[in-house]
Enzyme design. Structure first.
Site, PDB file in Angstrom:
ATOM      1  N   GLY A  15      36.720  93.063 -11.758  1.00  0.00           N
ATOM      2  CA  GLY A  15      35.255  93.103 -11.826  1.00  0.00           C
ATOM      3  C   GLY A  15      34.769  93.792 -12.845  1.00  0.00           C
ATOM      4  O   GLY A  15      33.597  94.055 -12.643  1.00  0.00           O
ATOM      5  N   CYS A  24      49.890  88.177  -7.472  1.00  0.00           N
ATOM      6  CA  CYS A  24      49.453  87.023  -7.262  1.00  0.00           C
ATOM      7  C   CYS A  24      49.599  86.245  -5.884  1.00  0.00           C
ATOM      8  O   CYS A  24      50.788  86.249  -5.326  1.00  0.00           O
ATOM      9  CB  CYS A  24      50.125  86.176  -8.081  1.00  0.00           C
ATOM     10  SG  CYS A  24      49.851  84.416  -8.319  1.00  0.00           S
TER      11      CYS A  24
HETATM   12  C1  LIG Z   1      42.759  81.927 -14.708  1.00  0.00           C
HETATM   13  C2  LIG Z   1      43.324  83.060 -14.137  1.00  0.00           C
HETATM   14  C3  LIG Z   1      44.841  83.212 -14.423  1.00  0.00           C
HETATM   15  C4  LIG Z   1      45.394  84.342 -13.834  1.00  0.00           C
HETATM   16  N1  LIG Z   1      46.560  84.614 -13.874  1.00  0.00           N
HETATM   17  C5  LIG Z   1      47.155  85.815 -13.512  1.00  0.00           C
HETATM   18  C6  LIG Z   1      48.724  86.238 -13.943  1.00  0.00           C
HETATM   19  O1  LIG Z   1      49.336  85.216 -14.460  1.00  0.00           O
HETATM   20  N2  LIG Z   1      49.171  87.378 -13.658  1.00  0.00           N
HETATM   21  C7  LIG Z   1      48.411  88.633 -13.153  1.00  0.00           C
HETATM   22  O2  LIG Z   1      48.778  89.464 -12.726  1.00  0.00           O
HETATM   23  N3  LIG Z   1      46.930  88.257 -12.953  1.00  0.00           N
HETATM   24  C8  LIG Z   1      46.340  87.035 -13.157  1.00  0.00           C
HETATM   25  N4  LIG Z   1      45.045  86.859 -12.991  1.00  0.00           N
HETATM   26  C9  LIG Z   1      44.213  87.820 -12.279  1.00  0.00           C
HETATM   27  C10 LIG Z   1      44.009  89.016 -13.393  1.00  0.00           C
HETATM   28  O3  LIG Z   1      44.852  89.282 -14.277  1.00  0.00           O
HETATM   29  C11 LIG Z   1      43.080  89.765 -12.778  1.00  0.00           C
HETATM   30  O4  LIG Z   1      43.564  90.706 -11.941  1.00  0.00           O
HETATM   31  C12 LIG Z   1      41.640  89.426 -11.825  1.00  0.00           C
HETATM   32  O5  LIG Z   1      41.258  88.266 -12.538  1.00  0.00           O
HETATM   33  C13 LIG Z   1      40.800  90.560 -11.649  1.00  0.00           C
HETATM   34  O6  LIG Z   1      40.351  91.155 -13.117  1.00  0.00           O
HETATM   35  P1  LIG Z   1      39.126  90.574 -13.803  1.00  0.00           P
HETATM   36  O7  LIG Z   1      37.794  90.720 -12.700  1.00  0.00           O
HETATM   37  O8  LIG Z   1      38.862  91.644 -14.989  1.00  0.00           O
HETATM   38  O9  LIG Z   1      39.272  89.189 -14.229  1.00  0.00           O
HETATM   39  C14 LIG Z   1      44.512  85.486 -13.418  1.00  0.00           C
HETATM   40  C15 LIG Z   1      43.168  85.562 -13.438  1.00  0.00           C
HETATM   41  C16 LIG Z   1      42.501  84.208 -13.792  1.00  0.00           C
HETATM   42  C17 LIG Z   1      41.202  83.993 -13.845  1.00  0.00           C
END
Ligand SMILES: Cc1cc2nc3c(=O)[nH]c(=O)nc-3n(C[C@H](O)[C@H](O)[C@H](O)COP(=O)(O)O)c2cc1C
Length: 322
Positions: free
Chosen positions: A197, A83
């Site tokens: 993604g 994060c």
């Molecule tokens: C609203 C929101 C909150 C997130 N909170 C966390 C979190 O608490 N911990 C974490 O490891 N990643 C968090 N992420 C990142 C996601 O876990 C992920 O790594 C990122 O969105 C990329 O994956 P995706 O493209 O499948 O969404 C968050 C993403 C979003 C959109």
């Protein structure tokens, strides 16, 4: 995902897929120790298998939080090293921990010494403008050597610690899936899970040729029915996938039960249901009704029944599609 994968979202996700591993929002280890731990950690037993994600960088604090969490029967504790938010950086944890592998190793070891469940990590492929593969391999290799952590969830893009909002940090740094594949090649004994993604089952299947697992974030939130085929496709289940009608019925029952308890509001739960009809005729009406403040304030789960009826009315000519 902060604010998104709370217990209500996770319960709905579990109705859609029985086997998919679910992750909590990141919870600050100090909040668990000093705050209302029941509120932070309680979940519906049906949500299992469930991993608790912790944020923190003090080994003793993380260990104490992990021990408390283990008392709530979580199946995995995951340390957030991905994060990039300024608030998290101020606390010196999250993605900036990738600069401090020795400390990360101590954190993981301290937690693993206090719990019997796996302690895992979620991290990026690098920080800021670093584009080389080797620092990533060194990070993972060092943790493999110094800790018992064997599950690495890798968000396949860098975190830029300055100049990008947390939201932009999920989109702008380029995706490098090849780096994640290479980790699996170099460390075949590690369980490497790719994240970032991924929006379709076809993409998941492609990645699974190179890594052990795929974590889906935003798409699983905005289009939860994507998970409908996962039990059969990825976990060998022979049970039929859940249908919309049965799902909505279970969701209404759950919502009614939750509304009977203090501190729960329909608004808090229904916001997670908005994406459920994604791609169907009537999806717009479903979303509109379930986000209408004047309807939500009655705190009555019959609103879901009415929204579902609107979807069905939109599909009278093609009932098979739902
Ligand atoms: C609203 C929101 C909150 C997130 N909170 C966390 C979190 O608490 N911990 C974490 O490891 N990643 C968090 N992420 C990142 C996601 O876990 C992920 O790594 C990122 O969105 C990329 O994956 P995706 O493209 O499948 O969404 C968050 C993403 C979003 C959109």
């Amino acid at each position: 995902m902060l604010d998104w994968t709370d217990r209500h979202y996770r319960y709905m996700a579990r109705l859609i897929s029985q086997n998919t591993w679910l992750y909590t929002e990141m919870i600050n280890a100090n909040a668990i120790i000093h705050g209302n731990r029941d509120k932070l950690l309680t979940y519906h037993p049906q949500e299992q298998p469930i991993a608790l994600q912790l944020g923190g960088s003090e080994p003793e604090v993380l260990a104490q939080a992990a021990k408390i969490a283990a008392g709530y029967d979580y199946n995995e504790i995951n340390l957030n090293c991905g994060c990039p938010s300024p608030r998290v950086q101020q606390g010196a944890f999250g993605a900036c921990l990738m600069h401090e592998v020795a400390l990360v190793a101590r954190c993981l070891n301290a937690m693993q010494e206090t719990v019997d469940i796996p302690v895992t990590i979620k991290h990026r492929i690098g920080l800021d403008k670093e584009t080389a593969y080797q620092p990533l391999a060194d990070f993972v290799g060092t943790l493999r050597e110094r800790t018992a952590c064997r599950i690495f969830i890798v968000h396949a893009r860098n975190a830029w610690l300055e100049g990008l909002s947390p939201k932009d940090n999920r989109d702008i740094p380029p995706l490098r899936y090849d780096y994640v594949y290479r980790l699996k090649q170099e460390f075949p004994d590690l369980h490497i899970i790719l994240n970032g993604g991924v929006t379709s089952n076809k993409q998941i299947c492609q990645h699974l040729q190179y890594v052990d697992g795929v974590m889906v974030g935003r798409e699983a939130y905005h289009n939860p029915m994507l998970m409908r085929s996962w039990d059969a496709e990825f976990y060998g289940s022979t049970l039929p996938a859940v249908g919309y009608e049965a799902l909505v019925e279970q969701l209404i029952e759950y919502t009614q039960q939750q509304l009977a308890k203090p501190d729960n509001s329909l608004r808090h739960m229904a916001r997670h249901y908005l994406g459920l009809m994604h791609g169907l005729q009537g999806a717009r009406q479903w979303r509109r009704m379930l986000s209408d403040a004047s309807l939500l304030k009655n705190n009555n789960a019959s609103l879901i029944t009415a929204a579902w009826q609107a979807v069905k009315n939109s599909n009278v000519s093609q009932p098979a599609s739902i």
